[in-house]
Design a protein around this motif. Structure first.
Motif, PDB file in Angstrom:
ATOM      1  N   VAL A   1      30.877  43.180  47.567  1.00  0.00           N
ATOM      2  CA  VAL A   1      32.317  43.056  47.356  1.00  0.00           C
ATOM      3  C   VAL A   1      33.038  43.808  48.467  1.00  0.00           C
ATOM      4  O   VAL A   1      32.623  44.893  48.881  1.00  0.00           O
ATOM      5  CB  VAL A   1      32.751  43.575  45.972  1.00  0.00           C
TER       6      VAL A   1
ATOM      7  N   PRO B   1      36.786  45.179  49.230  1.00  0.00           N
ATOM      8  CA  PRO B   1      38.195  45.410  48.918  1.00  0.00           C
ATOM      9  C   PRO B   1      38.984  45.434  50.230  1.00  0.00           C
ATOM     10  O   PRO B   1      38.799  46.333  51.054  1.00  0.00           O
ATOM     11  CB  PRO B   1      38.187  46.768  48.221  1.00  0.00           C
TER      12      PRO B   1
ATOM     13  N   VAL C   1      38.279  40.622  48.019  1.00  0.00           N
ATOM     14  CA  VAL C   1      39.518  40.693  47.235  1.00  0.00           C
ATOM     15  C   VAL C   1      40.606  41.230  48.141  1.00  0.00           C
ATOM     16  O   VAL C   1      40.533  42.366  48.621  1.00  0.00           O
ATOM     17  CB  VAL C   1      39.353  41.589  45.996  1.00  0.00           C
TER      18      VAL C   1
ATOM     19  N   GLN D   1      39.259  47.514  43.672  1.00  0.00           N
ATOM     20  CA  GLN D   1      37.849  47.624  43.272  1.00  0.00           C
ATOM     21  C   GLN D   1      37.622  47.149  41.847  1.00  0.00           C
ATOM     22  O   GLN D   1      36.569  46.568  41.535  1.00  0.00           O
ATOM     23  CB  GLN D   1      37.368  49.072  43.420  1.00  0.00           C
TER      24      GLN D   1
ATOM     25  N   CYS E   1      37.183  43.581  42.116  1.00  0.00           N
ATOM     26  CA  CYS E   1      35.889  43.329  42.770  1.00  0.00           C
ATOM     27  C   CYS E   1      34.740  43.401  41.779  1.00  0.00           C
ATOM     28  O   CYS E   1      33.894  42.492  41.702  1.00  0.00           O
ATOM     29  CB  CYS E   1      35.652  44.362  43.877  1.00  0.00           C
TER      30      CYS E   1
END
Length: 265
Positions: A10, A12, A38, A70, A73
């Motif tokens: 992931v 951010p 994201v 987060q 995420c």
């Protein structure tokens, strides 16, 4: 990598257009099953680049902050079936070629959380980290080690990996939407009895890399110290802090419980 260990990275992201592709290209082939970016309302071409690279891209309708990013995420990664979640800043400050080394102890079942420490390599100044950040980082890490009973070389890295078991247990949705989110996750790991490990990673500071300014650093430091105070008060039974006691199952709604834990809506 076995089918039982689905690895999702992931990212951010906020204004990462200049560094996103370099970060992505450095992730070794055959290690990661999926990458989720994201975007927290960037003012540049971050979203367009992410989509061109084929990343699953989620765009916030409003800026939710680093911690809020987060939260999105991790919820998305868990709902997409991640067994290991790697959090990697897309600003090229951390070496994404080290993803295999970061996740290996989790894959072996030795730890539940891994952190990429910029201090283990001993080249923090050579990598360009400002002196005031080094001093603040070391001070806060010492405080966290003392309160939490840890022996970390760095508690403030943005290159981390988590087991699904840990993220499905700690109530990270109750954490700050700001930078203190990272410190709160460490305290939650300790409160819920999860194991933390480290590997050394090189430091890369340059103009395009994101960085917290001095004022925000002070706010972050004070928030981290307040987190430690709350942890102690909770540990000593002087204050009940849901952040350190209520599992994620009790925080999310029925729809997400079904997605995360297989429970009926």
């Amino acid at each position: 990598m076995t089918p039982q260990q689905r690895v999702i990275v992931v990212m951010p992201a906020y204004n990462a257009a200049k560094t996103l592709e370099r970060t992505y290209r450095d992730i070794p082939d055959g290690v990661v099953d999926k990458i989720i970016l994201v975007d927290d309302v960037s003012q540049d071409e971050t979203v367009e680049i992410a989509r061109r690279l084929g990343l699953k891209t989620i765009v916030h309708i409003q800026n939710k902050g680093y911690g809020g990013n987060q939260k999105t995420c991790y919820m998305q990664a868990l709902e997409d079936g991640a067994d290991i979640v790697v959090m990697l800043h897309p600003d090229y400050q951390y070496d994404s070629t080290l993803v295999p080394e970061l996740i290996a102890p989790i894959q072996r079942g030795e730890v539940d959380m891994m952190m990429g420490s910029r201090f283990l390599g001993g080249q923090v100044r050579a990598g360009g980290m400002p002196l005031y950040k080094i001093v603040a980082n070391r001070f806060l890490t010492i405080c966290e080690n003392l309160v939490l009973g840890l022996r970390l070389s760095e508690a403030h890295t943005g290159f981390r990996a988590y087991s699904r078991e840990m993220l499905c247990q700690i109530p990270f949705l109750l954490n700050s939407d700001d930078f203190c989110f990272d410190s709160q996750v460490i305290a939650q790991a300790v409160a819920f009895g999860f194991r933390i490990g480290e590997i050394g990673v090189p430091t890369r500071y340059f103009d395009e890399a994101s960085s917290v300014n001095f004022r925000r650093s002070v706010v972050y430091g004070l928030a981290t110290l307040w987190t430690l105070v709350k942890f102690l008060l909770h540990k000593w039974g002087l204050m009940r802090v849901p952040q350190f006691s209520q599992p994620l199952r009790g925080v999310v709604g029925a729809y997400h419980r079904a997605a995360l834990f297989g429970e009926p809506e």
